[in-house]
Every structure is written in C-alpha cells, then in structure tokens.
Design a protein around this motif. Structure first.
Motif, PDB file in Angstrom:
ATOM      1  N   GLN A 208       3.263  16.603  -4.462  1.00  9.67           N
ATOM      2  CA  GLN A 208       2.259  17.626  -5.230  1.00  9.67           C
ATOM      3  C   GLN A 208       2.504  18.953  -4.876  1.00  9.67           C
ATOM      4  N   ARG A 209       2.893  18.903  -3.740  1.00 11.31           N
ATOM      5  CA  ARG A 209       3.292  20.498  -3.035  1.00 11.31           C
ATOM      6  C   ARG A 209       4.594  20.784  -3.677  1.00 11.31           C
TER       7      ARG A 209
ATOM      8  N   ASN B 158       6.220  19.816  -6.451  1.00 13.59           N
ATOM      9  CA  ASN B 158       5.633  20.363  -7.995  1.00 13.59           C
ATOM     10  C   ASN B 158       5.442  21.686  -8.017  1.00 13.59           C
ATOM     11  N   CYS B 159       4.235  21.922  -7.207  1.00  9.11           N
ATOM     12  CA  CYS B 159       3.784  23.510  -7.188  1.00  9.11           C
ATOM     13  C   CYS B 159       4.789  24.412  -7.094  1.00  9.11           C
ATOM     14  N   THR B 160       5.578  24.128  -5.940  1.00  8.33           N
ATOM     15  CA  THR B 160       6.615  24.906  -5.603  1.00  8.33           C
ATOM     16  C   THR B 160       7.599  24.962  -6.548  1.00  8.33           C
ATOM     17  N   ILE B 161       7.874  24.433  -7.330  1.00  8.14           N
ATOM     18  CA  ILE B 161       8.988  24.475  -8.524  1.00  8.14           C
ATOM     19  C   ILE B 161       8.483  24.994  -9.378  1.00  8.14           C
ATOM     20  N   ALA B 162       7.177  24.702  -9.835  1.00  9.54           N
ATOM     21  CA  ALA B 162       6.460  25.471 -11.016  1.00  9.54           C
ATOM     22  C   ALA B 162       6.409  26.976 -10.936  1.00  9.54           C
ATOM     23  N   LEU B 163       6.146  27.289  -9.249  1.00 10.80           N
ATOM     24  CA  LEU B 163       5.838  28.884  -9.008  1.00 10.80           C
ATOM     25  C   LEU B 163       7.359  29.551  -9.090  1.00 10.80           C
ATOM     26  N   LEU B 164       8.282  28.809  -8.716  1.00  7.58           N
ATOM     27  CA  LEU B 164       9.511  29.502  -8.735  1.00  7.58           C
ATOM     28  C   LEU B 164      10.264  29.339 -10.042  1.00  7.58           C
ATOM     29  N   ALA B 165       9.708  28.426 -10.851  1.00 10.66           N
ATOM     30  CA  ALA B 165      10.305  28.494 -12.459  1.00 10.66           C
ATOM     31  C   ALA B 165       9.705  29.446 -13.300  1.00 10.66           C
TER      32      ALA B 165
ATOM     33  N   MET C   3       0.722  -1.141  -0.013  1.00 12.98           N
ATOM     34  CA  MET C   3       0.335  -0.020   0.100  1.00 12.98           C
ATOM     35  C   MET C   3       0.962   1.364  -0.178  1.00 12.98           C
ATOM     36  N   LYS C   4       0.280   2.280  -0.802  1.00 14.63           N
ATOM     37  CA  LYS C   4       1.217   3.580  -0.978  1.00 14.63           C
ATOM     38  C   LYS C   4       0.900   4.440   0.222  1.00 14.63           C
ATOM     39  N   ASN C   5       1.748   5.204   0.531  1.00 14.89           N
ATOM     40  CA  ASN C   5       1.811   5.938   1.550  1.00 14.89           C
ATOM     41  C   ASN C   5       1.209   7.577   1.133  1.00 14.89           C
ATOM     42  N   PRO C   6       0.010   8.030   1.638  1.00 10.27           N
ATOM     43  CA  PRO C   6      -0.619   9.182   1.038  1.00 10.27           C
ATOM     44  C   PRO C   6       0.286  10.415   1.332  1.00 10.27           C
ATOM     45  N   CYS C   7       0.761  10.381   2.440  1.00 12.34           N
ATOM     46  CA  CYS C   7       1.694  11.641   2.646  1.00 12.34           C
ATOM     47  C   CYS C   7       2.813  11.865   1.761  1.00 12.34           C
ATOM     48  N   SER C   8       3.318  10.916   1.278  1.00 12.95           N
ATOM     49  CA  SER C   8       4.124  11.074   0.156  1.00 12.95           C
ATOM     50  C   SER C   8       3.807  11.586  -1.018  1.00 12.95           C
ATOM     51  N   ARG C   9       2.522  11.293  -1.483  1.00 10.06           N
ATOM     52  CA  ARG C   9       1.994  11.771  -2.660  1.00 10.06           C
ATOM     53  C   ARG C   9       1.508  13.243  -2.461  1.00 10.06           C
ATOM     54  N   ARG C  10       1.163  13.724  -1.519  1.00 10.67           N
ATOM     55  CA  ARG C  10       0.898  15.046  -1.083  1.00 10.67           C
ATOM     56  C   ARG C  10       2.086  15.895  -0.872  1.00 10.67           C
ATOM     57  N   TRP C  11       3.015  15.390  -0.370  1.00 13.35           N
ATOM     58  CA  TRP C  11       4.322  16.087  -0.600  1.00 13.35           C
ATOM     59  C   TRP C  11       4.896  16.444  -1.574  1.00 13.35           C
TER      60      TRP C  11
END
Length: 138
Positions: free
Chosen positions: A11-12, A14-21, A1-9
């Motif tokens: 996503q955040r 990726n959003c941070t990198i997109a905003l900075l770039a 079973m996958k860890n849901p915390c790692s997916r959320r982390w």
C-alpha cells in the motif's frame, strides 16, 4: 495465512508511485507553457493619436458631415485633430456619458476629435462606425 506486513508495504509503495507519477499525468512530458493559456490576457492600450495631414479618412469625412448636420459649422472652420482606430477598455466606448457604465470588455472602435473655433469635439464609435458625440471622454 498472509503476512500483514507485506500488504502494508504494498500500500505504501502504491501511494509513493502514485505521488511520483502524478505530475506527469497532469502535465504530460511537454513544456507546460506551450499548452496552457496565460492566466491574465495581455492588457491592450488605446493607441497613440494619429494626426491627419492630407486626405481625410472615411471616418473623418463621416464625423465632419455629422458635426455639420448637428451644429451647422462650415468645412473651413473644422480641423481634424485625431483620427484613430482604438481598442476601448469597456463597452461604453470610452465615454463617461450616461454614468460611464459599461461592461469591462475590450471593444474595437474608432475616435475622431475635431476642433471648431478653438473648441474640441470628441466623436467615438465601435466597430460598426456609428459615431456619436462624447461630451465626457474618459
């Protein structure tokens, strides 16, 4: 079973990198002022009058001939006050005749002002040098 915390982390992250770039993607690495046109074009003013003293230009000769044809004045009575190239602020060539309606577009042209018997006559033209008497100059 996958860890849901790692997916959320992820996503955040990726959003941070997109905003900075995003600024580099939009503007690149160079100077922005060199690549973008100015927001407002520079305002072009009508040039200062050029007083003629000597051989008259082709424009002056044309207007003098036109004035003589229209009013029958002799060459000795006509004095050229202004003979200049101008940039008119509208397509009406700086003349308020006909209601002064004209498109607000910079229009290159010419202006010649004659004095005959103490009265001034302003002749305007566009680039084509088709001079006309302007009764109400702007």
């Amino acid at each position: 079973m996958k860890n849901p915390c790692s997916r959320r982390w992820r996503q955040r992250l990726n959003c941070t990198i997109a905003l900075l770039a995003s600024p580099w993607l939009l503007f690149g690495c160079g100077n922005v002022d060199q690549r973008l046109p100015p927001i407002n074009p520079p305002f072009v003013t009508i040039q200062e009058p050029v007083m003629t003293s000597g051989p008259e230009s082709i424009n002056s000769q044309t207007v003098i001939s036109l004035h003589q044809t229209q009013f029958g004045a002799s060459s000795a009575q006509i004095k050229v006050l202004v003979d200049e190239a101008v940039t008119w602020p509208a397509s009406n060539l700086g003349c308020a005749d006909n209601g002064g309606i004209g498109k607000a577009v910079l229009t290159p042209g010419f202006r010649v002002v004659l004095e005959v018997g103490g009265e001034q006559f302003a002749y305007h033209a566009g680039r084509d040098r088709q001079f006309f008497l302007c009764n109400t100059p702007e």
